[in-house]
Write a protein that holds these residues in place. Structure first.
Motif, PDB file in Angstrom:
ATOM      1  N   ASN D  92     -72.239  57.052  30.625  1.00  0.00           N
ATOM      2  CA  ASN D  92     -71.119  56.790  31.533  1.00  0.00           C
ATOM      3  C   ASN D  92     -71.614  56.459  32.933  1.00  0.00           C
ATOM      4  OD1 ASN D  92     -68.259  56.579  31.714  1.00  0.00           O
ATOM      5  ND2 ASN D  92     -68.217  58.465  32.924  1.00  0.00           N
ATOM      6  N   LEU D  96     -70.719  52.945  34.968  1.00  0.00           N
ATOM      7  CA  LEU D  96     -69.999  53.053  36.241  1.00  0.00           C
ATOM      8  C   LEU D  96     -70.836  52.523  37.410  1.00  0.00           C
ATOM      9  CD1 LEU D  96     -68.329  56.570  35.925  1.00  0.00           C
ATOM     10  CD2 LEU D  96     -67.179  54.353  35.898  1.00  0.00           C
ATOM     11  N   SER D  97     -72.142  52.600  37.289  1.00  0.00           N
ATOM     12  CA  SER D  97     -73.013  52.167  38.385  1.00  0.00           C
ATOM     13  C   SER D  97     -73.250  50.658  38.389  1.00  0.00           C
ATOM     14  CB  SER D  97     -74.367  52.884  38.293  1.00  0.00           C
ATOM     15  OG  SER D  97     -74.191  54.281  38.369  1.00  0.00           O
ATOM     16  N   ALA D 115     -67.602  50.860  25.013  1.00  0.00           N
ATOM     17  CA  ALA D 115     -66.282  51.494  25.026  1.00  0.00           C
ATOM     18  C   ALA D 115     -65.987  52.125  26.382  1.00  0.00           C
ATOM     19  CB  ALA D 115     -66.199  52.545  23.913  1.00  0.00           C
ATOM     20  N   LEU D 116     -66.958  52.855  26.928  1.00  0.00           N
ATOM     21  CA  LEU D 116     -66.756  53.518  28.226  1.00  0.00           C
ATOM     22  C   LEU D 116     -66.577  52.488  29.338  1.00  0.00           C
ATOM     23  CD1 LEU D 116     -69.378  56.378  27.826  1.00  0.00           C
ATOM     24  CD2 LEU D 116     -66.904  56.705  28.066  1.00  0.00           C
ATOM     25  N   LEU D 118     -65.430  49.288  29.104  1.00  0.00           N
ATOM     26  CA  LEU D 118     -64.137  48.595  28.983  1.00  0.00           C
ATOM     27  C   LEU D 118     -62.993  49.534  29.344  1.00  0.00           C
ATOM     28  CD1 LEU D 118     -64.837  46.674  25.666  1.00  0.00           C
ATOM     29  CD2 LEU D 118     -64.817  45.700  27.974  1.00  0.00           C
ATOM     30  N   LYS D 119     -63.099  50.778  28.920  1.00  0.00           N
ATOM     31  CA  LYS D 119     -62.065  51.776  29.211  1.00  0.00           C
ATOM     32  C   LYS D 119     -61.839  51.915  30.717  1.00  0.00           C
ATOM     33  CE  LYS D 119     -59.446  55.424  28.222  1.00  0.00           C
ATOM     34  NZ  LYS D 119     -58.235  55.329  27.413  1.00  0.00           N
ATOM     35  N   GLN D 120     -62.921  51.748  31.478  1.00  0.00           N
ATOM     36  CA  GLN D 120     -62.850  51.953  32.917  1.00  0.00           C
ATOM     37  C   GLN D 120     -62.809  50.635  33.703  1.00  0.00           C
ATOM     38  OE1 GLN D 120     -65.178  55.948  33.848  1.00  0.00           O
ATOM     39  NE2 GLN D 120     -65.943  55.064  31.960  1.00  0.00           N
ATOM     40  N   SER D 141     -59.956  45.058  23.853  1.00  0.00           N
ATOM     41  CA  SER D 141     -59.933  44.818  25.300  1.00  0.00           C
ATOM     42  C   SER D 141     -60.035  43.335  25.621  1.00  0.00           C
ATOM     43  CB  SER D 141     -61.109  45.545  25.965  1.00  0.00           C
ATOM     44  OG  SER D 141     -61.248  45.143  27.305  1.00  0.00           O
TER      45      SER D 141
END
Lengths: 166, 166, 166, 166
Positions: D92, D96-97, D115-116, D118-120, D141
């Motif tokens: 994650n 995010l970075s 998945a993480l 695209l989810k964010q 997505s």
């Protein structure tokens, strides 16, 4: 190996004193001049920002480990922002990623970093902390070092790193 | 709402003193008798295990927040093992999940929990800690409470929770 | 050992279909009737809430692993709320804490949980997922099981657990 | 602002194919030539190492986000090692970075990152993935982009970043 030496500088955010900020800024500059990478909590506040500003003034590379889920609140003096979305648990990333840690001033977030660092065998240099704070941590661990000035902290880090790298 | 009150009990692992263990065990029992859930760091050591043993002796429910990637090292007195694979960063989960936190003894892991709890606005009751430790934390936060015995800690928790829940 | 068996039920939040919710609710009930603990992502939405509601209707114990820094958004059918402040990284805690995982429906958060579970050697039962989804995961791992109804998922879990516990 | 653009390159470790590695290496080189920072999972394996090697060959800066509690297993082509002790939850942090993410090949760890991400709300470019994989993620997505060659992936990233930065 292209791996760089990383020095973590930690301390209070909005509650930092003027002296904490001056120590952090000078330290950031000295770290950059030594060719080391500076790592902080990355926000645009207090000791984090002061250390990053000092390091950038000397042309260094700065890493910021952010607590939120995006880059909001990042210091303008951070080159590489690592976005963790870990909240205060990112403090553990700060200390694990650093070859050595210097603390300028003491607050609750900083206390959690000192505790996590010492718990996991990292050396911590307390720079300009009061006697009560020094005693509290020294009673809990033999890995605590004391420095009164940034050059003294640098000297202790040099010694530590030469031992770690040899 | 079926949500239960959760009390976190924290303290040293292998370095716990006999007194830390006795306080933790009695406290675990009193927490269970109050119908509260006990939360600890989950391992088969020190204050974590003593508190869980006490709570199970009184028929309580015990949660253990484990640092590793499986249940190895879990205390036999833990009913529900939460496996975090966060290492010491799981200490932040311990404090955030607890309505109130009681500390029996002080070590580096415990210090990180106290700091993280206070930083995030959680009340911490120091049970049977020495004066120097009390002073260090009270200087950093007004959310620190002091208790000398488990019943006194229970009384302070009752007061806290009645305020939190009303 | 007082340690309980924990079954994780995962699936979409607000984008769950009516069928996903019905499967999750029935499954939650069956899990509770077997004496197992139900673990979900803990929020008051979708499959998480439906499974927790089902389990509470049958008198079971429900654990919710929350992503935020407090209990806001927790389902009223969660008994024990674990507050992680990990954001979506809490999905890894969900899967590591579960003895077996059942998925009702597929979204991006759920896909991250399936991937993390399989990566770490956990069995995942896909309940009522379409053929394309089944194929995608089965190509990546041999730990994927398929079920069309909650009783069939329960049967597969019984088999898994009897092997894990013996 | 001294903040740098960070591109995450992700893909299988030991199970990477020869083609995955070639794509990753060329991509790492092109990223470095564009003046962007390369971020990977940091280990001395598979797509992580191939991308880092490519970036270092072009004189770029490489960041590695490690899963363990120290730098063991770090690639020799990583300049700045971030030590998370998060296990697979560090995935994650990877997404995010990163300003944008490119995936070379598909495994379970990579699937969790896609998945993480695209989810964010992060864009993900699938480079050289098979049609089934493309379809699975595109169904979940609208943030998925497809590229067949590293230069095509670079072109798509340029477009994305010019929109993000303006």
């Amino acid at each position: 190996m292209s791996q760089k030496v990383i020095i973590g500088v930690m301390g209070p955010g909005t509650s930092a004193t003027q002296r904490d900020l001056e120590l952090a800024s000078e330290l950031g500059q000295l770290i950059a001049e030594s060719g080391w990478v500076l790592l902080t909590g990355g926000r645009n506040q207090g000791v984090m920002e002061a250390a990053s500003r000092g390091a950038k003034a000397a042309g260094g590379l700065t890493i910021g480990i952010l607590p939120g889920s995006d880059r909001s609140g990042v210091s303008e003096f951070v080159d590489v922002a690592i976005v963790t979305d870990l909240g205060h648990a990112r403090n553990n990333v700060n200390v694990l990623s650093s070859d050595a840690i210097v603390v300028c001033g003491m607050g609750l977030g900083t206390a959690s970093e000192v505790a996590l660092a010492l718990k996991q065998g990292k050396r911590v240099i307390l720079l300009g902390c009061d006697l009560e704070t020094q005693k509290f941590w020294q009673k809990l661990s033999s890995l605590v070092l004391i420095a009164e000035t940034p050059p003294e902290a640098m000297q202790k880090m040099q010694n530590l790193l030469s031992r770690l790298l040899n």
